[in-house]
Enzyme design. Sequence first.
Site, PDB file in Angstrom:
ATOM      1  N   SER A  13      14.336 -41.845  22.869  1.00 33.07           N
ATOM      2  CA  SER A  13      13.247 -40.942  22.480  1.00 33.07           C
ATOM      3  C   SER A  13      12.004 -41.171  23.335  1.00 33.07           C
ATOM      4  CB  SER A  13      12.882 -41.168  21.013  1.00 33.07           C
ATOM      5  OG  SER A  13      14.001 -40.985  20.201  1.00 33.07           O
TER       6      SER A  13
HETATM    7  C1  SAM Z   1      17.541 -39.171  19.602  1.00 35.74           C
HETATM    8  S1  SAM Z   1      18.820 -40.383  19.570  1.00 35.74           S
HETATM    9  C2  SAM Z   1      17.776 -41.732  19.158  1.00 35.74           C
HETATM   10  C3  SAM Z   1      18.103 -43.038  19.779  1.00 35.74           C
HETATM   11  C4  SAM Z   1      17.072 -44.134  19.608  1.00 35.74           C
HETATM   12  N1  SAM Z   1      16.846 -44.493  18.235  1.00 35.74           N
HETATM   13  C5  SAM Z   1      15.771 -43.734  20.220  1.00 35.74           C
HETATM   14  O1  SAM Z   1      14.924 -43.184  19.535  1.00 35.74           O
HETATM   15  O2  SAM Z   1      15.597 -43.970  21.412  1.00 35.74           O
HETATM   16  C6  SAM Z   1      19.642 -40.049  18.011  1.00 35.74           C
HETATM   17  C7  SAM Z   1      20.830 -40.914  17.779  1.00 35.74           C
HETATM   18  O3  SAM Z   1      21.290 -40.660  16.446  1.00 35.74           O
HETATM   19  C8  SAM Z   1      22.689 -40.800  16.437  1.00 35.74           C
HETATM   20  N2  SAM Z   1      23.215 -40.160  15.234  1.00 35.74           N
HETATM   21  C9  SAM Z   1      23.407 -38.839  14.983  1.00 35.74           C
HETATM   22  N3  SAM Z   1      23.911 -38.663  13.753  1.00 35.74           N
HETATM   23  C10 SAM Z   1      24.050 -39.896  13.204  1.00 35.74           C
HETATM   24  C11 SAM Z   1      24.521 -40.360  11.960  1.00 35.74           C
HETATM   25  N4  SAM Z   1      24.966 -39.520  11.021  1.00 35.74           N
HETATM   26  N5  SAM Z   1      24.511 -41.688  11.743  1.00 35.74           N
HETATM   27  C12 SAM Z   1      24.062 -42.560  12.680  1.00 35.74           C
HETATM   28  N6  SAM Z   1      23.618 -42.176  13.881  1.00 35.74           N
HETATM   29  C13 SAM Z   1      23.596 -40.851  14.142  1.00 35.74           C
HETATM   30  C14 SAM Z   1      23.119 -40.146  17.745  1.00 35.74           C
HETATM   31  O4  SAM Z   1      24.413 -40.563  18.131  1.00 35.74           O
HETATM   32  C15 SAM Z   1      22.010 -40.628  18.681  1.00 35.74           C
HETATM   33  O5  SAM Z   1      22.373 -41.796  19.358  1.00 35.74           O
END
Ligand code: SAM
Length: 389
Positions: A104
């Site tokens: 992000s």
């Molecule tokens: C925008 S990225 C954020 C990554 C990190 N937290 C950051 O902000 O840099 C969103 C992440 O949420 C994960 N994600 C989506 N649905 C999810 C779920 N139901 N449970 C856990 N993770 C999920 C995706 O695979 C992705 O890696």
Amino acid sequence: MTDPDFTALRTSAVHKLAAAGCFDRAPWAREAVLTIKRERFVPHDIWVWAGSGYRAVSCPADPQAWAAAVYDPVKAVVTQIDDGEHDPRTTTGTVCGAATSSVSALDIVCIKLGFLGLEAGHKVLDVGAGSGVNTALLEERAGPGNVVTIEVDQGLAEQAERNLRAAGYTARVVCGDGEKGFAEEALYDRLICTAAARRIPRAWREQVRPGGIILTPYGSLFSSSGLLRLAVGPDGAAEGRFVHTASYMWLRAHRAPGGRPPRDGEERLSASPADPDKVLDGDWHADFAIGQLVPGLTMQRTTGAGDHRILLWDGADSFASVCCDGWDEGDSVLEQGPRSLWGEVLTARSWWDEHGRPEITRFGLTVTAGGEHHTWLDAPENRLPRGRT
Ligand SMILES: C[S@@+](CC[C@H](N)C(=O)[O-])C[C@H]1O[C@@H](n2cnc3c(N)ncnc32)[C@H](O)[C@@H]1O
């Protein structure tokens, strides 16, 4: 070619974030961002938007471009497209697809930390680990042993664990569906989600202690643009305001259903009483309200030779096609199915205009103990009229 100067890039990003007020609510985050070597979390092969699709950028091949993307304070670094269907190491040209994981952007990360109200010693559940870099930020504040992060994608969860350990962090990394939370380590003082939700999972309310905070991007398929801060009540209900704009990719199960509108049933033709481009003018706050007022709405714009249209669908059996040129002619709006989707959008936009064009931060959400969701304006008793017109 000289190696990127990561310290200089990090310091410059922090200066820009400070100037933009991103640390105002969480001054501790300034030191934390300076401490964490973001370049050790971001994969060496990333995706950069190139106007009509994503182009792969590789650290070994173009270290300066890669480093600039890693420390861009206002842009996310896209690390996965279409759940990993495309490999950036072997892709030439551009790829059209949906970003499904990213690191992000630093500005919204720091703003979110401010609204989270995280204190030393707090137990935190972080939903959506991605690369793990935000988990490291949380641990900088909450302390070792207090952070659990959950990631649905196994490869990403393993990568987050490797990154965190290599950088000396202890956060527990769980591969699983973050909507179920992680009961084994509950209760949590804080839950932060880095993917957008369309409803608040029951487990989140159950696993955050009364008085604890849930902070998540929240919206509708029409507009995923609000950052929601809910306080959990003693009975498992949760209530709070949208505190900022925030545009995130969806939690996996909250993505648009896909498919095509069925286009069944009698076609109803009419003129539009208002210019469609002015009704749907791209205003974030208007779109947020319309998305909350018109259940299930999704929109697509199509542009052909001399034919610019807005297509609306409710994910079920109602469809509308609105012709933007000649919108006041008797056949410019075509609707099918039980709902008049264009009529609902017009009513929703009028509601927003008549209520003084409220910004996202005037809205809030109540989730009752039984799980009903009510969006409101200014105060919980002013529930939005939701439903068909
Ligand atoms: C925008 S990225 C954020 C990554 C990190 N937290 C950051 O902000 O840099 C969103 C992440 O949420 C994960 N994600 C989506 N649905 C999810 C779920 N139901 N449970 C856990 N993770 C999920 C995706 O695979 C992705 O890696």
